[in-house]
Write a protein that holds these residues in place. Sequence first.
Motif, PDB file in Angstrom:
ATOM      1  N   TYR A 265      -1.576 -17.737 -25.597  1.00 13.37           N
ATOM      2  CA  TYR A 265      -1.871 -19.121 -25.980  1.00 13.37           C
ATOM      3  C   TYR A 265      -2.422 -19.189 -27.407  1.00 13.37           C
ATOM      4  O   TYR A 265      -2.062 -20.069 -28.180  1.00 13.37           O
ATOM      5  CB  TYR A 265      -2.883 -19.764 -25.026  1.00 13.37           C
ATOM      6  N   HIS A 266      -3.283 -18.262 -27.746  1.00 14.51           N
ATOM      7  CA  HIS A 266      -3.953 -18.291 -29.043  1.00 14.51           C
ATOM      8  C   HIS A 266      -3.022 -17.907 -30.193  1.00 14.51           C
ATOM      9  O   HIS A 266      -2.952 -18.599 -31.204  1.00 14.51           O
ATOM     10  CB  HIS A 266      -5.178 -17.372 -29.021  1.00 14.51           C
ATOM     11  N   HIS A 267      -2.318 -16.780 -30.045  1.00 11.90           N
ATOM     12  CA  HIS A 267      -1.552 -16.225 -31.167  1.00 11.90           C
ATOM     13  C   HIS A 267      -0.091 -16.666 -31.226  1.00 11.90           C
ATOM     14  O   HIS A 267       0.479 -16.712 -32.311  1.00 11.90           O
ATOM     15  CB  HIS A 267      -1.600 -14.694 -31.134  1.00 11.90           C
ATOM     16  N   VAL A 268       0.520 -16.949 -30.078  1.00 10.86           N
ATOM     17  CA  VAL A 268       1.947 -17.269 -30.068  1.00 10.86           C
ATOM     18  C   VAL A 268       2.173 -18.780 -30.004  1.00 10.86           C
ATOM     19  O   VAL A 268       2.893 -19.343 -30.818  1.00 10.86           O
ATOM     20  CB  VAL A 268       2.675 -16.557 -28.897  1.00 10.86           C
ATOM     21  N   LEU A 269       1.541 -19.431 -29.036  1.00 11.81           N
ATOM     22  CA  LEU A 269       1.728 -20.870 -28.879  1.00 11.81           C
ATOM     23  C   LEU A 269       0.761 -21.691 -29.734  1.00 11.81           C
ATOM     24  O   LEU A 269       0.927 -22.902 -29.859  1.00 11.81           O
ATOM     25  CB  LEU A 269       1.587 -21.264 -27.404  1.00 11.81           C
ATOM     26  N   LEU A 270      -0.235 -21.012 -30.299  1.00 12.52           N
ATOM     27  CA  LEU A 270      -1.231 -21.660 -31.166  1.00 12.52           C
ATOM     28  C   LEU A 270      -1.946 -22.810 -30.472  1.00 12.52           C
ATOM     29  O   LEU A 270      -2.295 -23.803 -31.096  1.00 12.52           O
ATOM     30  CB  LEU A 270      -0.580 -22.124 -32.477  1.00 12.52           C
ATOM     31  N   GLN A 271      -2.176 -22.640 -29.175  1.00 13.02           N
ATOM     32  CA  GLN A 271      -2.926 -23.612 -28.386  1.00 13.02           C
ATOM     33  C   GLN A 271      -4.357 -23.075 -28.229  1.00 13.02           C
ATOM     34  O   GLN A 271      -4.720 -22.497 -27.214  1.00 13.02           O
ATOM     35  CB  GLN A 271      -2.275 -23.837 -27.022  1.00 13.02           C
ATOM     36  N   LYS A 272      -5.141 -23.268 -29.278  1.00 12.94           N
ATOM     37  CA  LYS A 272      -6.478 -22.667 -29.352  1.00 12.94           C
ATOM     38  C   LYS A 272      -7.401 -23.158 -28.239  1.00 12.94           C
ATOM     39  O   LYS A 272      -8.166 -22.383 -27.672  1.00 12.94           O
ATOM     40  CB  LYS A 272      -7.117 -22.956 -30.710  1.00 12.94           C
TER      41      LYS A 272
ATOM     42  N   ALA B 254      -6.374 -21.561 -25.010  1.00 10.80           N
ATOM     43  CA  ALA B 254      -6.726 -20.140 -25.098  1.00 10.80           C
ATOM     44  C   ALA B 254      -8.208 -19.943 -24.813  1.00 10.80           C
ATOM     45  O   ALA B 254      -8.587 -19.044 -24.056  1.00 10.80           O
ATOM     46  CB  ALA B 254      -6.380 -19.595 -26.481  1.00 10.80           C
TER      47      ALA B 254
ATOM     48  N   ILE C 287     -12.119 -13.779 -29.712  1.00 15.24           N
ATOM     49  CA  ILE C 287     -11.701 -15.169 -29.856  1.00 15.24           C
ATOM     50  C   ILE C 287     -12.851 -16.114 -29.517  1.00 15.24           C
ATOM     51  O   ILE C 287     -13.059 -17.118 -30.185  1.00 15.24           O
ATOM     52  CB  ILE C 287     -10.488 -15.483 -28.954  1.00 15.24           C
TER      53      ILE C 287
END
Length: 105
Positions: A63-70, A73, A104
């Motif tokens: 979620y954090h690195h690929v989809l950028l949904q911080k 994540a 994170i």
Amino acid sequence: AVVSTQSTGMAAQLLHSTINDAEDLDVTAIWQVIDFYMESIVLTRENDVEQEAISLSKLGMLYHHVLLQKGRAKEVLMKVLQLAHSLQPRNLSEEKWFRDASSII
């Protein structure tokens, strides 16, 4: 536990090939990876806390690195840290999944 480990392994392989072999991000493949992680999480819930935390950590990193949904994540990785806390007094500082989640949050 074996099926959950297989699900996590299939997720890792699919994620690796999706990120490294494709010119464009295959969103369908990413959702398959999420499904594999979710399957692993459901199979381990309340039975294998560490394996559940590992799968959640990998999901949170996706979620954090690929989809950028911080935000999503952070929710997932907070659950990882809660599960890690339940494993005390075990020292988890050398575990990659714990270090990833902690970095994170």
